[in-house]
Design a protein around this motif. Structure first.
Motif, mmCIF file in Angstrom:
data_model
loop_
_atom_site.group_PDB
_atom_site.id
_atom_site.type_symbol
_atom_site.label_atom_id
_atom_site.label_comp_id
_atom_site.label_asym_id
_atom_site.label_seq_id
_atom_site.Cartn_x
_atom_site.Cartn_y
_atom_site.Cartn_z
ATOM 1 N N ASN A 185 0.820 -1.219 0.000
ATOM 2 C CA ASN A 185 0.000 0.000 0.000
ATOM 3 C C ASN A 185 0.849 1.263 0.000
ATOM 4 O OD1 ASN A 185 -2.595 -1.193 -0.051
ATOM 5 N ND2 ASN A 185 -2.320 -1.772 2.093
ATOM 6 N N VAL A 186 2.164 1.110 0.185
ATOM 7 C CA VAL A 186 3.061 2.262 0.150
ATOM 8 C C VAL A 186 3.828 2.306 -1.173
ATOM 9 C CG1 VAL A 186 5.212 3.139 1.148
ATOM 10 C CG2 VAL A 186 3.292 2.575 2.631
ATOM 11 N N TYR A 187 4.171 1.118 -1.719
ATOM 12 C CA TYR A 187 4.935 1.106 -2.963
ATOM 13 C C TYR A 187 4.392 0.016 -3.883
ATOM 14 C CZ TYR A 187 9.103 2.044 -5.796
ATOM 15 O OH TYR A 187 9.963 2.436 -6.791
ATOM 16 N N VAL A 343 12.964 3.508 9.497
ATOM 17 C CA VAL A 343 12.915 2.630 8.322
ATOM 18 C C VAL A 343 13.969 1.549 8.509
ATOM 19 C CG1 VAL A 343 11.979 4.227 6.612
ATOM 20 C CG2 VAL A 343 14.428 4.219 7.042
ATOM 21 N N SER A 344 13.629 0.333 8.113
ATOM 22 C CA SER A 344 14.531 -0.800 8.371
ATOM 23 C C SER A 344 14.659 -1.695 7.156
ATOM 24 C CB SER A 344 13.989 -1.661 9.520
ATOM 25 O OG SER A 344 13.723 -0.889 10.655
ATOM 26 N N LEU A 345 15.848 -2.242 6.988
ATOM 27 C CA LEU A 345 16.098 -3.277 5.987
ATOM 28 C C LEU A 345 16.320 -4.587 6.721
ATOM 29 C CD1 LEU A 345 18.831 -1.703 3.669
ATOM 30 C CD2 LEU A 345 16.411 -2.009 3.153
ATOM 31 N N VAL A 346 15.741 -5.673 6.178
ATOM 32 C CA VAL A 346 15.880 -6.978 6.820
ATOM 33 C C VAL A 346 16.320 -8.005 5.785
ATOM 34 C CG1 VAL A 346 14.574 -8.853 7.933
ATOM 35 C CG2 VAL A 346 14.116 -6.480 8.564
ATOM 36 N N GLY A 347 17.251 -8.870 6.142
ATOM 37 C CA GLY A 347 17.641 -9.941 5.216
ATOM 38 C C GLY A 347 18.646 -10.888 5.836
ATOM 39 N N LEU A 348 18.443 -12.199 5.623
ATOM 40 C CA LEU A 348 19.350 -13.195 6.202
ATOM 41 C C LEU A 348 20.768 -13.051 5.652
ATOM 42 C CD1 LEU A 348 17.225 -16.478 6.063
ATOM 43 C CD2 LEU A 348 17.760 -15.097 8.067
ATOM 44 N N GLY A 349 20.862 -12.624 4.371
ATOM 45 C CA GLY A 349 22.170 -12.534 3.726
ATOM 46 C C GLY A 349 23.068 -11.468 4.339
ATOM 47 N N MET A 350 22.494 -10.580 5.151
ATOM 48 C CA MET A 350 23.316 -9.539 5.794
ATOM 49 C C MET A 350 24.386 -10.140 6.697
ATOM 50 S SD MET A 350 20.903 -6.488 7.058
ATOM 51 C CE MET A 350 19.528 -5.978 6.074
ATOM 52 N N ARG A 351 24.107 -11.365 7.179
ATOM 53 C CA ARG A 351 25.090 -12.036 8.042
ATOM 54 C C ARG A 351 26.425 -12.182 7.338
ATOM 55 N NH1 ARG A 351 21.241 -16.967 8.943
ATOM 56 N NH2 ARG A 351 19.893 -16.214 10.591
ATOM 57 N N SER A 352 26.366 -12.426 6.018
ATOM 58 C CA SER A 352 27.620 -12.739 5.323
ATOM 59 C C SER A 352 28.005 -11.703 4.263
ATOM 60 C CB SER A 352 27.508 -14.129 4.686
ATOM 61 O OG SER A 352 26.301 -14.189 3.970
ATOM 62 N N HIS A 353 27.198 -10.669 4.088
ATOM 63 C CA HIS A 353 27.535 -9.643 3.093
ATOM 64 C C HIS A 353 27.889 -8.339 3.785
ATOM 65 C CE1 HIS A 353 25.610 -12.399 0.333
ATOM 66 N NE2 HIS A 353 26.090 -11.687 -0.661
ATOM 67 N N SER A 354 28.927 -7.682 3.273
ATOM 68 C CA SER A 354 29.224 -6.362 3.815
ATOM 69 C C SER A 354 28.664 -5.320 2.840
ATOM 70 C CB SER A 354 30.734 -6.186 3.975
ATOM 71 O OG SER A 354 31.323 -6.367 2.716
ATOM 72 N N GLY A 355 28.624 -4.094 3.259
ATOM 73 C CA GLY A 355 28.243 -3.022 2.343
ATOM 74 C C GLY A 355 26.761 -2.687 2.312
ATOM 75 N N LEU A 364 19.739 6.993 1.118
ATOM 76 C CA LEU A 364 18.997 8.027 1.859
ATOM 77 C C LEU A 364 19.625 9.402 1.617
ATOM 78 C CD1 LEU A 364 18.333 6.116 5.225
ATOM 79 C CD2 LEU A 364 16.698 6.560 3.381
ATOM 80 N N ALA A 365 20.954 9.437 1.631
ATOM 81 C CA ALA A 365 21.654 10.709 1.405
ATOM 82 C C ALA A 365 21.329 11.260 0.024
ATOM 83 C CB ALA A 365 23.164 10.503 1.544
ATOM 84 N N GLY A 366 21.205 10.371 -0.955
ATOM 85 C CA GLY A 366 20.906 10.772 -2.333
ATOM 86 C C GLY A 366 19.614 11.573 -2.430
ATOM 87 N N GLU A 367 18.697 11.368 -1.487
ATOM 88 C CA GLU A 367 17.433 12.119 -1.478
ATOM 89 C C GLU A 367 17.461 13.236 -0.445
ATOM 90 O OE1 GLU A 367 14.895 11.811 -3.527
ATOM 91 O OE2 GLU A 367 15.811 10.133 -4.604
ATOM 92 N N GLY A 368 18.629 13.466 0.141
ATOM 93 C CA GLY A 368 18.741 14.525 1.148
ATOM 94 C C GLY A 368 18.038 14.188 2.465
ATOM 95 N N GLU A 391 7.725 7.574 3.366
ATOM 96 C CA GLU A 391 7.371 6.822 2.158
ATOM 97 C C GLU A 391 8.455 6.945 1.095
ATOM 98 O OE1 GLU A 391 3.351 7.464 0.995
ATOM 99 O OE2 GLU A 391 2.636 6.732 2.938
ATOM 100 N N LEU A 392 9.033 8.135 0.996
ATOM 101 C CA LEU A 392 10.126 8.347 0.046
ATOM 102 C C LEU A 392 11.282 7.397 0.378
ATOM 103 C CD1 LEU A 392 11.505 9.967 -2.224
ATOM 104 C CD2 LEU A 392 12.236 11.627 -0.487
ATOM 105 N N ALA A 393 11.621 7.315 1.668
ATOM 106 C CA ALA A 393 12.740 6.455 2.086
ATOM 107 C C ALA A 393 12.456 4.998 1.726
ATOM 108 C CB ALA A 393 12.976 6.603 3.585
ATOM 109 N N VAL A 394 11.230 4.552 1.958
ATOM 110 C CA VAL A 394 10.872 3.160 1.646
ATOM 111 C C VAL A 394 11.064 2.898 0.153
ATOM 112 C CG1 VAL A 394 8.891 1.579 1.458
ATOM 113 C CG2 VAL A 394 9.303 2.817 3.602
ATOM 114 N N ARG A 395 10.598 3.818 -0.680
ATOM 115 C CA ARG A 395 10.694 3.610 -2.134
ATOM 116 C C ARG A 395 12.153 3.635 -2.603
ATOM 117 N NH1 ARG A 395 5.833 6.926 -2.251
ATOM 118 N NH2 ARG A 395 7.109 8.767 -2.648
#
Ligand code: ADP
Ligand code: ASP
Ligand code: MG
Length: 407
Positions: A185-187, A343-355, A364-368, A391-395
């Protein structure tokens, strides 16, 4: 034959026509040879209306026991109507309130946790070949007081019942046809997930994705209940919340979510010495206030600032408590900002991925969008930002991690 618990949310039982449609779906499930226990929410908007009445009647300070007596009534309406309609269609059915089926909880009004369910009673009724319709969201404490489980708590009632009776699976029917990469309903680019792990769903729910009540996911994981999220309005497959598998681990980020119900609290110029944090936080936990994302600044001249988030609904109470404690510990002042979101990002792969974090911050900075606070767990990164950018951040984050495409 399977033993199934089906939970229908407020929009699915919003009026008689919809209750009738749900009744037909329940009948279909029975005719396919399954035994069904149904858990219902109140009609859409009803719980909010009752909460409004309680607040209007008492200037926002309702007695906790009476509050639960009132706000649990919405479910009494839907379960009885459902049982009547099923019987009208020739199917034996019986409705039960939480106190009747003995959903025993602790005594924390409006945030109660389920302690025990009388599975024997449910089994007896099932043995009589009845469809059992249970009021969600409510229970009873050991002294017989009515309790409620928190907004969205019917999901938890359903999973707890499924665990107690050893159901083969639990289905929650709602107004979206599954768990998406973000709130659809947001994106509109949000993508439906076929499967998601308990841990990811737990983090998403904890970070604000209201599609499932967080405690329901905790219980599903604990008791290994397969949990499906499906639409009450179509027959699409939905999303399975289940144990982690190898495919899931490939996803670096599975979802992005937001929480508008938090406020940011700063205690400014606190003397930096042992015992102060305990003095500040103990009275909050004594009042069952959930504190999140705590940050303490580096100490300057023996003073520091403490910043953390709390549920918005607790702002008035927290302000009162902290004003008193701030004086006691000689802090300069307390500042509360309700105009934030997380706002949050979730993912199992974060355990083994950097960046992942740096990509999130850059997007987020790109949108000020200024980041006010950051917190991380093994599979989640959260940022507090100004509410108007939610909503902007989510998109932007959904695009940055290309979540519209299956990997
Ligand atoms: P119910 O009344 O059936 O319990 P809710 O309103 O509690 O329904 O939950 C469904 C809502 O959850 C959806 O309408 C949607 O806006 C929201 N939602 C938030 N995040 C997600 C997500 N990741 N996937 C699907 N729905 C989501
Ligand atoms: N009726 C309650 C609510 O609106 C409980 C629920 O739907 O889970 O939150
Ligand atoms: Mg809900």
């Amino acid at each position: 034959m399977a033993l199934v618990v089906q939970k229908y949310g407020g929009t699915s039982v919003a009026n008689l026509e919809r209750i009738n449609n749900v009744a037909d779906r329940i009948i279909r499930t029975c005719l396919e040879g399954n035994q069904v226990v149904v858990v219902l929410s109140a009609m859409a908007g009803e719980t909010d209306r009752l909460i409004g009445l309680a607040n209007d009647a008492t200037g926002g300070k309702p007695n906790p026991r009476e509050y639960d007596v009132l706000i649990s009534t919405g479910e009494q309406v839907t379960v009885s109507l459902m049982a009547m309609m099923l019987m009208d269609k020739g199917f034996p059915a019986k409705s039960f309130l939480g106190s009747q089926i003995r959903i025993v909880t602790d005594k924390n009004h409006s945030t109660a946790r389920i302690r025990k369910i009388d599975a024997g009673l449910i089994q007896q009724e099932l043995d009589k070949k009845r469809i059992i319709i249970v009021a969600g969201f409510q229970g009873v404490d050991r002294k017989g007081n009515i309790t409620t489980l928190g907004i969205g708590g019917s999901d938890t009632s359903a999973v707890a019942i499924a665990a107690a009776i050893g159901a083969d699976y639990c289905e929650t029917f709602t107004d979206v046809d599954g768990v998406y990469t973000t709130d659809p309903n947001v994106y509109d680019k949000a993508r439906k997930l076929k499967k998601i792990s308990y841990d990811e769903m737990l983090e998403l729910a904890g970070a604000g994705a209201k599609v499932l009540h967080q405690r329901s996911v905790e219980l599903a994981k604990l008791y290994n209940v397969p949990l499906y999220v499906r639409s009450a309005f179509n027959d699409d497959e939905g999303t399975l919340v289940t144990r982690e598998d190898q495919d899931m681990e490939k996803e670096v980020v599975s979802g992005v979510t937001y929480d508008r119900n938090q406020a940011k609290v700063s205690v400014i110029r606190v003397p930096d010495k042992p015992g102060i944090a305990a003095k500040l936080f103990t009275p909050l936990s004594d009042c069952n206030i959930i504190v999140d994302m705590i940050i303490q600044n580096a100490s300057v001249d023996g003073y520091t600032d403490l910043t953390f988030t709390i549920p918005k609904k607790d702002v008035a109470q927290v302000e009162k408590i902290l004003d008193a404690v701030a004086k006691e510990v000689n802090a300069d002042r307390v500042h509360i900002d309700p105009n934030i979101s997380k706002v949050s990002l979730v993912g199992l792969g974060m355990r083994s991925h950097s960046g992942v974090a740096s990509k999130m911050f850059a997007a987020l900075a790109g949108e000020g969008i200024n980041i006010q606070m950051i917190s991380t767990s093994e599979i989640k990164i959260s940022c507090v930002i100004e509410a108007k950018y939610t909503e902007l951040a989510v998109r932007v984050l959904h695009d940055a991690f290309a979540l519209e495409m299956a990997s």
